[in-house]
Design an enzyme around this catalytic site. Structure first.
Site, PDB file in Angstrom:
ATOM      1  CB  ALA A 169      20.197 -14.353 -46.737  1.00 30.08           C
ATOM      2  CE1 TYR A 170      18.533 -21.836 -42.981  1.00 30.29           C
ATOM      3  CE2 TYR A 170      19.932 -23.087 -44.493  1.00 30.29           C
ATOM      4  CZ  TYR A 170      19.212 -22.995 -43.310  1.00 30.29           C
ATOM      5  OH  TYR A 170      19.196 -24.061 -42.440  1.00 30.29           O
ATOM      6  CG  HIS A 171      22.530 -22.004 -48.801  1.00 32.48           C
ATOM      7  ND1 HIS A 171      22.653 -23.238 -48.198  1.00 32.48           N
ATOM      8  CD2 HIS A 171      21.357 -22.046 -49.496  1.00 32.48           C
ATOM      9  CE1 HIS A 171      21.614 -23.996 -48.512  1.00 32.48           C
ATOM     10  NE2 HIS A 171      20.820 -23.301 -49.305  1.00 32.48           N
ATOM     11  NE  ARG A 226      23.147 -19.924 -40.986  1.00 30.13           N
ATOM     12  CZ  ARG A 226      23.402 -18.686 -41.405  1.00 30.13           C
ATOM     13  NH1 ARG A 226      23.153 -18.363 -42.676  1.00 30.13           N
ATOM     14  NH2 ARG A 226      23.856 -17.771 -40.575  1.00 30.13           N
ATOM     15  CD  GLU A 281      20.855 -26.799 -43.063  1.00 29.87           C
ATOM     16  OE1 GLU A 281      21.413 -25.748 -42.736  1.00 29.87           O
ATOM     17  OE2 GLU A 281      19.604 -26.910 -43.167  1.00 29.87           O
TER      18      GLU A 281
END
Length: 395
Positions: A300-302, A333, A286
């Site tokens: 995976a994070y997004h 996150r 972000e």
């Protein structure tokens, strides 16, 4: 106004080292600042720095004391004692601070202590309390936090046969260079040379904490060898003009300042690769923030369908007395952020603030003992963090 008063504390300490005949530095640990449960007092000095305290090796089984004049922070002179406790502890300490000495307070856990021998009986000592001063001092001498705890200048040091073999490998590598290698190349060379000489490749899995420190130390030796090869003759032969001297000096100092910035990340990547962990470095999150490592990946994070409790974010900072706060906002996150550092000791107040901000430290096992005892259980050694990542990703 006194010109020296206009200098920062780090500049004054650097000037002291350059004027002195010998120097040593280390981070103040809990055992030095009164936080550890011990009957000993004063500043601990490792046996490798014996030559700064006494003109001879102390004899095991005998105690020894030497009184000297020490000028602290450039102004306050104390009659300090250099002590060797040979009957019980087999260790060296500086004592004789008396009441009202405010540099060994708990808040200075993690500060950088610098001892400089000016002549046989007179010394100067500095306690660098801020991260800016610590980083400036280390950068001036091309050091990372893993390079402290040893003779910085002059003195006598023990050299083992393996250390000599390592030095030969370093000299061979330096002869192949046309100039300074890029940071990634030098870090890779440090790992290869160390592993070739000591044959400890298995420690990437068995003892990654020790391996990380060893690689950093070897990289420092490589860097200094390259400096000597590039500039040694020029320094000894002198310069044709003041402009030539300033140009060479600025080149050396700028390269020293930038050296350690990425090496920790490169060495951590090699350890994570050797342990077959799924990760991605420098993922953009972000507001275009960029944490150093995301496990298992940026994809995976997004992916908002990927469980947030299966994501792990790790920052890497060589020192973190003040800059640990930078990792707090790097990945929205995940609530808990992990921070790998080579910092040796942090004050209880800062550790309390880290807990409140959900920042968990990852520190080489050997350095955890330098932290206040009540916080040590909450610090991950590198091997423990690797196991945590593996278990989290596999659940």
């Amino acid at each position: 106004m006194d010109e020296s008063a206009e200098r920062s504390m780090s500049e004054r300490a650097i000037h002291s080292v350059e004027r002195g005949t010998a120097a040593f530095c280390r981070f103040l640990a809990a055992i030095d600042t009164g936080l550890a449960r011990t009957h000993q007092s004063g500043i601990y000095i490792p046996k490798s720095a014996w030559s700064l305290l006494f003109g001879h090796r102390a004899v095991r089984g005998e105690n020894e004391t030497r009184m000297v004049k020490v000028r602290w922070q450039g102004d306050r002179v104390l009659d300090n004692n250099f002590k060797y406790y040979g009957r019980a502890k087999n260790e060296y300490r500086i004592t004789g601070f008396g009441r009202g000495f405010n540099l060994l307070r708990p808040e200075n856990t993690g500060a950088l202590f610098v001892l400089v021998q000016m002549d046989a009986e007179d010394y100067e000592a500095w306690v660098l309390e801020t991260e800016d001063d610590i980083d400036a001092f280390l950068a001036h001498f091309g050091m990372s936090p893993t390079d402290v705890g040893q003779i910085l200048k002059g003195g006598e040091q023990d050299v083992s046969a393996l250390a000599t073999a390592e030095q030969k490998e370093i000299e061979t590598f330096v002869r192949t260079l046309g100039g300074f290698p890029k940071a990634a190349e030098m870090s890779a060379a440090a790992r290869k040379i160390y592993n070739d000489v000591y044959d400890h490749v298995e420690n990437i899995v068995r003892n990654p904490d020790r391996e990380l420190l060893a690689w950093n130390h070897t990289e420092y030796q490589i860097f200094r060898a390259i400096e000597e090869a590039q500039y040694g003759n020029q320094v000894r032969n002198g310069f044709s003009s003041m402009e030539a001297f300033i140009e060479a000096a600025n080149s050396v100092l700028n390269r020293r300042k930038s050296r350690a910035g990425k090496s920790l990340e490169y060495h951590l990547s090699a350890i994570f690769d050797g342990n077959h962990l799924a990760y991605e470095a420098q993922v953009i999150t972000e507001e275009r923030k960029k944490p150093d490592f995301v496990f298992p990946s940026g994809k995976a994070y997004h992916d908002l369908s990927y469980p947030a409790d299966k994501l792990i974010v790790l920052g890497a900072k060589t020192t973190c007395k003040d800059r640990w706060r930078q990792v707090v906002t790097e990945a929205d996150r995940v609530k808990t952020k992990y921070l790998c550092t080579l910092q040796q000791g942090i004050s209880p107040q800062q550790l309390h603030e880290m807990q409140a901000e959900h920042v968990v430290l990852v520190v080489p096992q050997e350095y955890i003992k330098t932290y206040p005892q009540e916080y040590q259980q909450g610090i991950f050694p590198l091997k423990g963090f690797i196991q945590f990542v593996r278990e989290t990703l596999c659940d």
